[in-house]
Design a protein around this motif. Structure first.
Motif, PDB file in Angstrom:
ATOM      1  N   VAL A  29      -0.208  -2.211  -6.046  1.00 46.48           N
ATOM      2  CA  VAL A  29       0.310  -1.023  -6.001  1.00 46.48           C
ATOM      3  C   VAL A  29       1.340  -0.655  -5.096  1.00 46.48           C
ATOM      4  O   VAL A  29       2.281   0.302  -5.459  1.00 46.48           O
ATOM      5  N   THR A  30       1.119  -1.205  -3.844  1.00 46.01           N
ATOM      6  CA  THR A  30       2.209  -0.842  -2.868  1.00 46.01           C
ATOM      7  C   THR A  30       3.642  -0.871  -3.094  1.00 46.01           C
ATOM      8  O   THR A  30       4.509  -0.092  -3.142  1.00 46.01           O
ATOM      9  N   PRO A  31       4.030  -2.054  -3.802  1.00 43.15           N
ATOM     10  CA  PRO A  31       5.343  -2.373  -3.895  1.00 43.15           C
ATOM     11  C   PRO A  31       5.783  -1.497  -5.158  1.00 43.15           C
ATOM     12  O   PRO A  31       7.211  -1.219  -5.001  1.00 43.15           O
ATOM     13  N   LEU A  32       4.919  -1.290  -6.022  1.00 37.65           N
ATOM     14  CA  LEU A  32       5.398  -0.271  -7.125  1.00 37.65           C
ATOM     15  C   LEU A  32       5.567   0.884  -6.499  1.00 37.65           C
ATOM     16  O   LEU A  32       6.680   1.493  -6.788  1.00 37.65           O
ATOM     17  N   SER A  79      14.268   1.327   4.456  1.00 39.08           N
ATOM     18  CA  SER A  79      13.254   0.298   4.824  1.00 39.08           C
ATOM     19  C   SER A  79      12.057  -0.123   4.023  1.00 39.08           C
ATOM     20  O   SER A  79      11.593  -1.266   4.199  1.00 39.08           O
ATOM     21  N   LEU A  80      11.877   0.820   2.897  1.00 38.91           N
ATOM     22  CA  LEU A  80      10.728   0.529   2.173  1.00 38.91           C
ATOM     23  C   LEU A  80      10.664  -0.806   1.048  1.00 38.91           C
ATOM     24  O   LEU A  80       9.847  -1.387   1.052  1.00 38.91           O
ATOM     25  N   PRO A  81      11.878  -1.043   0.948  1.00 36.01           N
ATOM     26  CA  PRO A  81      12.009  -2.125  -0.160  1.00 36.01           C
ATOM     27  C   PRO A  81      11.640  -3.541   0.674  1.00 36.01           C
ATOM     28  O   PRO A  81      11.128  -4.545   0.104  1.00 36.01           O
ATOM     29  N   ILE A  82      11.938  -3.667   2.040  1.00 40.47           N
ATOM     30  CA  ILE A  82      11.722  -4.827   2.820  1.00 40.47           C
ATOM     31  C   ILE A  82      10.034  -4.630   3.098  1.00 40.47           C
ATOM     32  O   ILE A  82       9.456  -5.796   3.068  1.00 40.47           O
ATOM     33  N   TRP A  83       9.476  -3.582   3.102  1.00 42.00           N
ATOM     34  CA  TRP A  83       7.895  -3.251   3.378  1.00 42.00           C
ATOM     35  C   TRP A  83       7.498  -3.895   1.857  1.00 42.00           C
ATOM     36  O   TRP A  83       6.556  -4.762   2.102  1.00 42.00           O
ATOM     37  N   ALA A  84       7.845  -3.789   0.918  1.00 39.35           N
ATOM     38  CA  ALA A  84       7.296  -4.101  -0.302  1.00 39.35           C
ATOM     39  C   ALA A  84       7.250  -5.826  -0.541  1.00 39.35           C
ATOM     40  O   ALA A  84       6.525  -6.161  -0.994  1.00 39.35           O
ATOM     41  N   HIS A  85       8.655  -6.295  -0.061  1.00 41.99           N
ATOM     42  CA  HIS A  85       8.662  -7.489   0.073  1.00 41.99           C
ATOM     43  C   HIS A  85       7.653  -8.207   0.862  1.00 41.99           C
ATOM     44  O   HIS A  85       7.174  -9.226   0.643  1.00 41.99           O
ATOM     45  N   TYR A  86       7.354  -7.832   1.871  1.00 42.50           N
ATOM     46  CA  TYR A  86       6.432  -8.179   2.807  1.00 42.50           C
ATOM     47  C   TYR A  86       5.026  -8.037   2.318  1.00 42.50           C
ATOM     48  O   TYR A  86       4.203  -9.320   2.426  1.00 42.50           O
TER      49      TYR A  86
END
Length: 334
Positions: A29-32, A79-86
């Motif tokens: 759910v988080t990356p979406l 910065s959110l796309p990088i957290w999604a990648h993480y």
């Protein structure tokens, strides 16, 4: 897809407690969610910046603070796309970016807090003491306010850059538990300070506005109040959750049976994900309220959209004329 532990709560994981299903929920759910917030946040805050720079008086301290808030939200959003990648793959982007991304997270939180505190205090003075020299200050003072906001935010967030590390296991964060606890309590403290300022100022403002004499600029006051409410509603559950997680390290917790610890941990993991959704969504909600609360923002947005539509229609007409000209053998340059 590789399953990883959730951001910021790696050190709460107890290998004796099975929280795999909740972690899997977060990883899906988080990356979406971050993707949606990123798109909305970038569009909204870029439009807000364009409107402020193109149409508004940036010598006004209120407009300057709103401009800085949009910049803060834009940096946080990026910065959110990088957290999604993480979440999807673990940390594979190197230690330098790990340091930068932690720095950006706290820079966004602290700058947003400081800006809203300054906006609240400034509006408090404007209502309580409308003849004060502070209310009428413009121009150079707006630059000073901006410098103060970012210098304080950078200083507060810089330790996150210094002490963030990576591990080969795909972890990006703090190696020592004490640093994790420090940042959680630091964030809780800033949130509590912001909340106290908001409650104090708006209780006095409300009392003054309820008196017979009407106050001016109620729409500006309404906008700032809504932004403060969004900040509080978004960050309060998150701060309560991360504070509650830290109680697992208090001495009395060693006496709690494992079954109770596991049940509490599962609830906290789930609460962590949900509350973080609320907290991180603030960066895309602020521009929405700029438009819905202020008539000027709504008017300026309509102008931008009309010009964009007119430009598109002109380009389409020119394209059609070019096609007709080429098929008929005519030269448009003549």
């Amino acid at each position: 897809m590789e399953t990883t532990t959730p951001i910021y709560d790696e050190y709460y994981e107890d290998e004796r407690c099975n929280t795999t299903s909740i972690i899997d929920f977060g990883n899906i759910v988080t990356p979406l969610f971050y993707s949606i917030v990123t798109i909305l946040g970038l569009i909204g805050n870029i439009l807000a910046l364009v409107i402020l720079v193109k149409y508004e008086n940036l010598k006004s301290i209120t407009n300057t603070l709103i401009l800085n808030l949009a910049i803060s939200d834009l940096v946080f959003t990026a910065s959110l796309p990088i957290w999604a990648h993480y979440h999807l793959y673990g940390w594979t982007l190197g230690e330098s970016l790990c340091k930068i991304i932690h720095f950006i997270f706290y820079l966004g939180f602290y700058s947003c807090s400081i800006i809203l505190i300054l906006m609240t205090v400034y509006r408090y003075i404007a209502v309580i003491a409308p003849l004060s020299n502070i209310v009428s200050t413009t121009g150079f003072y707006s630059i000073i306010v901006s410098v103060i906001v970012w210098v304080m935010s950078i200083l507060a967030a810089s330790p996150a850059y210094i002490f963030s590390k990576t591990e080969e296991s795909g972890y990006c964060g703090y190696m020592k538990q004490n640093w994790n606890l420090y940042w959680e309590y630091m964030q809780n403290g800033v949130f509590m300070l912001s909340s106290l300022v908001f409650v104090f100022c708006y209780s006095h403002i409300l009392y003054r506005l309820l008196r017979p004499s009407p106050q001016r600029r109620n729409k500006t006051l309404k906008l700032i109040f809504i932004l403060v409410v969004v900040f509080f509603v978004g960050w309060a559950p998150y701060n309560i959750t991360i504070f509650w997680q830290t109680t697992h390290f208090w001495p009395d917790q060693a006496k709690v049976v494992l079954a109770d610890i596991c049940e509490t941990e599962k609830k906290l993991h789930f609460a962590f994900y949900i509350s973080r959704f609320f907290a991180f969504s603030h960066c895309c909600l602020n521009p929405v309220f700029y438009v819905f609360v202020t008539v000027k923002f709504k008017t300026h947005l309509k102008k931008i959209l009309q010009r964009w539509c007119n430009k598109k229609s002109v380009q389409k007409r020119q394209s059609r004329l070019t096609i007709v000209s080429l098929t008929s053998g005519e030269d448009l340059n003549m």
